[in-house]
Design a protein around this motif. Sequence first.
Motif, PDB file in Angstrom:
ATOM      1  N   VAL A 213      -5.193  -5.913   2.034  1.00  0.00           N
ATOM      2  CA  VAL A 213      -4.063  -4.996   1.883  1.00  0.00           C
ATOM      3  C   VAL A 213      -3.358  -5.375   0.587  1.00  0.00           C
ATOM      4  O   VAL A 213      -3.008  -6.550   0.386  1.00  0.00           O
ATOM      5  CB  VAL A 213      -3.087  -5.105   3.078  1.00  0.00           C
ATOM      6  CG1 VAL A 213      -1.859  -4.225   2.848  1.00  0.00           C
ATOM      7  CG2 VAL A 213      -3.794  -4.701   4.371  1.00  0.00           C
ATOM      8  N   ALA A 214      -3.214  -4.416  -0.318  1.00  0.00           N
ATOM      9  CA  ALA A 214      -2.603  -4.712  -1.622  1.00  0.00           C
ATOM     10  C   ALA A 214      -1.206  -5.299  -1.435  1.00  0.00           C
ATOM     11  O   ALA A 214      -0.465  -4.893  -0.542  1.00  0.00           O
ATOM     12  CB  ALA A 214      -2.538  -3.443  -2.471  1.00  0.00           C
ATOM     13  N   ASP A 215      -0.890  -6.244  -2.304  1.00  0.00           N
ATOM     14  CA  ASP A 215       0.398  -6.927  -2.272  1.00  0.00           C
ATOM     15  C   ASP A 215       1.591  -5.965  -2.245  1.00  0.00           C
ATOM     16  O   ASP A 215       2.554  -6.153  -1.510  1.00  0.00           O
ATOM     17  CB  ASP A 215       0.486  -7.762  -3.559  1.00  0.00           C
ATOM     18  CG  ASP A 215       1.044  -9.134  -3.273  1.00  0.00           C
ATOM     19  OD1 ASP A 215       0.843  -9.602  -2.137  1.00  0.00           O
ATOM     20  OD2 ASP A 215       1.687  -9.694  -4.176  1.00  0.00           O
ATOM     21  N   ALA A 216       1.490  -4.905  -3.041  1.00  0.00           N
ATOM     22  CA  ALA A 216       2.629  -3.994  -3.208  1.00  0.00           C
ATOM     23  C   ALA A 216       2.898  -3.137  -1.968  1.00  0.00           C
ATOM     24  O   ALA A 216       3.914  -2.458  -1.894  1.00  0.00           O
ATOM     25  CB  ALA A 216       2.400  -3.097  -4.420  1.00  0.00           C
ATOM     26  N   VAL A 217       2.003  -3.183  -0.972  1.00  0.00           N
ATOM     27  CA  VAL A 217       2.234  -2.401   0.250  1.00  0.00           C
ATOM     28  C   VAL A 217       3.467  -2.919   0.988  1.00  0.00           C
ATOM     29  O   VAL A 217       4.286  -2.154   1.485  1.00  0.00           O
ATOM     30  CB  VAL A 217       0.985  -2.441   1.168  1.00  0.00           C
ATOM     31  CG1 VAL A 217       1.321  -1.969   2.571  1.00  0.00           C
ATOM     32  CG2 VAL A 217      -0.122  -1.581   0.566  1.00  0.00           C
ATOM     33  N   LEU A 218       3.590  -4.241   1.064  1.00  0.00           N
ATOM     34  CA  LEU A 218       4.690  -4.828   1.833  1.00  0.00           C
ATOM     35  C   LEU A 218       5.745  -5.513   0.978  1.00  0.00           C
ATOM     36  O   LEU A 218       6.827  -5.830   1.455  1.00  0.00           O
ATOM     37  CB  LEU A 218       4.135  -5.851   2.846  1.00  0.00           C
ATOM     38  CG  LEU A 218       3.229  -5.285   3.941  1.00  0.00           C
ATOM     39  CD1 LEU A 218       2.672  -6.400   4.811  1.00  0.00           C
ATOM     40  CD2 LEU A 218       3.990  -4.284   4.803  1.00  0.00           C
ATOM     41  N   HIS A 219       5.416  -5.772  -0.312  1.00  0.00           N
ATOM     42  CA  HIS A 219       6.337  -6.553  -1.146  1.00  0.00           C
ATOM     43  C   HIS A 219       6.672  -5.811  -2.427  1.00  0.00           C
ATOM     44  O   HIS A 219       5.878  -5.014  -2.923  1.00  0.00           O
ATOM     45  CB  HIS A 219       5.717  -7.908  -1.490  1.00  0.00           C
ATOM     46  CG  HIS A 219       5.252  -8.657  -0.284  1.00  0.00           C
ATOM     47  ND1 HIS A 219       6.129  -9.290   0.575  1.00  0.00           N
ATOM     48  CD2 HIS A 219       4.017  -8.830   0.234  1.00  0.00           C
ATOM     49  CE1 HIS A 219       5.441  -9.839   1.566  1.00  0.00           C
ATOM     50  NE2 HIS A 219       4.156  -9.577   1.391  1.00  0.00           N
ATOM     51  N   GLU A 220       7.836  -6.120  -2.987  1.00  0.00           N
ATOM     52  CA  GLU A 220       8.236  -5.538  -4.253  1.00  0.00           C
ATOM     53  C   GLU A 220       7.399  -6.172  -5.361  1.00  0.00           C
ATOM     54  O   GLU A 220       7.150  -7.382  -5.338  1.00  0.00           O
ATOM     55  CB  GLU A 220       9.729  -5.823  -4.484  1.00  0.00           C
ATOM     56  CG  GLU A 220      10.297  -5.059  -5.645  1.00  0.00           C
ATOM     57  CD  GLU A 220      11.827  -5.190  -5.724  1.00  0.00           C
ATOM     58  OE1 GLU A 220      12.393  -6.080  -5.066  1.00  0.00           O
ATOM     59  OE2 GLU A 220      12.428  -4.413  -6.467  1.00  0.00           O
ATOM     60  N   LEU A 221       6.953  -5.337  -6.307  1.00  0.00           N
ATOM     61  CA  LEU A 221       6.206  -5.889  -7.439  1.00  0.00           C
ATOM     62  C   LEU A 221       7.121  -6.798  -8.250  1.00  0.00           C
ATOM     63  O   LEU A 221       8.283  -6.472  -8.488  1.00  0.00           O
ATOM     64  CB  LEU A 221       5.696  -4.761  -8.341  1.00  0.00           C
ATOM     65  CG  LEU A 221       4.526  -3.930  -7.806  1.00  0.00           C
ATOM     66  CD1 LEU A 221       4.256  -2.753  -8.734  1.00  0.00           C
ATOM     67  CD2 LEU A 221       3.279  -4.790  -7.666  1.00  0.00           C
TER      68      LEU A 221
END
Length: 342
Positions: A213-221
């Motif tokens: 799951v790409a990092d940006a799905v759950l977290h702010e870039l």
Amino acid sequence: MLKTEILLPTKENINIVGAALRSGMLAALPTETVYGLAANALDGGAVKKIFEAKGRPADNPLIVHISDLEQIKNFSLVREIPSKAYLLAERFWPGPLTIIMPKGTAIPNEVSAGLDTVAIRFPSHPVVRAVISAADRPLAAPSANISGSPSPTTAAHVFGDLNGIIPYIIDGGACTVGVESTVITLCTDIPTVLRPGGITPEQLKDVLGEIAVADAVLHELKPGQKAESPGMKYKHYAPKAHLILIRSSDDNYINFVNERAGDTVGALCYDEDIDRLNVKCVSYGKKSDYAMQAAMLFDALRQLDNTDLETVYGRCPETAGLAMAVYNRLIRSAGFEVIELA
Ligand code: TXA
Ligand code: MG
């Protein structure tokens, strides 16, 4: 200004809109996820009108919608079909899943925004499928909202955003899923979810084994961090009011909000909270019914914009299963502002 017609999905209207799309015009169509703003995916000039109508940044690529698996090969939409795409298609198509594959020769640059990949979706909604078949073309379609506002889940939402800008809206009632499709790319070593939606990571794992799951799905870039999908770098679905999410127990949420009660303070809460809150409430569903939350979320955000509320405290969604899609949308609406209470 254009006259915008809202049409019922009769056979005659579907043929009228199919022909209009074939001739390079735009139309908003119901899908099971959200309403889409469609154009002939093989016509760069028609696709360009979508970006103008929505005010969409040109570097954000569009999803190509099909009504028959054969269209992928017949229209040269992809360079090759990865073997994993067959597994996904068999299990989840037609349905709320978008698969990113190597781009084929027929895809204009306007659709792929210069990338060498293309996003393909086979929706399950009978109306969008009938229109694709009537147009006899794959259709490029982002959500039918003005860029930055919540995705539309009713024809009235589309009319509110695009009246006078597009010629046709087909009214197919409220969308059942309510959040946009899950986007998974098969162009990375490990298949990666770029956007959570109606098909959950758990379901995808079941079919593919390993997924990421790409990092940006759950977290702010982080500043300078590159988005795996262009769409993830834009601010989305921001309501007019200042929206802050509260991650806490039921009681602590209620107390926190009631302590701050006032005319311009509101709550974006669960059904169960309404009777206990002393502020104006907009609910986005029952606490443990994630499908209901997905179906209600965008309408709830639009309802907030019809109030004079200035500060809204929202319940922070869960992140498991279908709730991940709700969390992904709401955390962006709140500009990633979360208060943690016990
Ligand atoms: O449910 C849906 O997917 C709806 C309905 C209308 O089908 N459509 C939709 O489209 O949500 P849109 O344009 O609002 O979102 C497409 C997302 C964007 O985040 C975009 O950046 C990403 O998919 N995307 C499209 N093509 C891509 C590609 N080749 N590589 C990476 N991301 C891509
Ligand atoms: Mg969108």
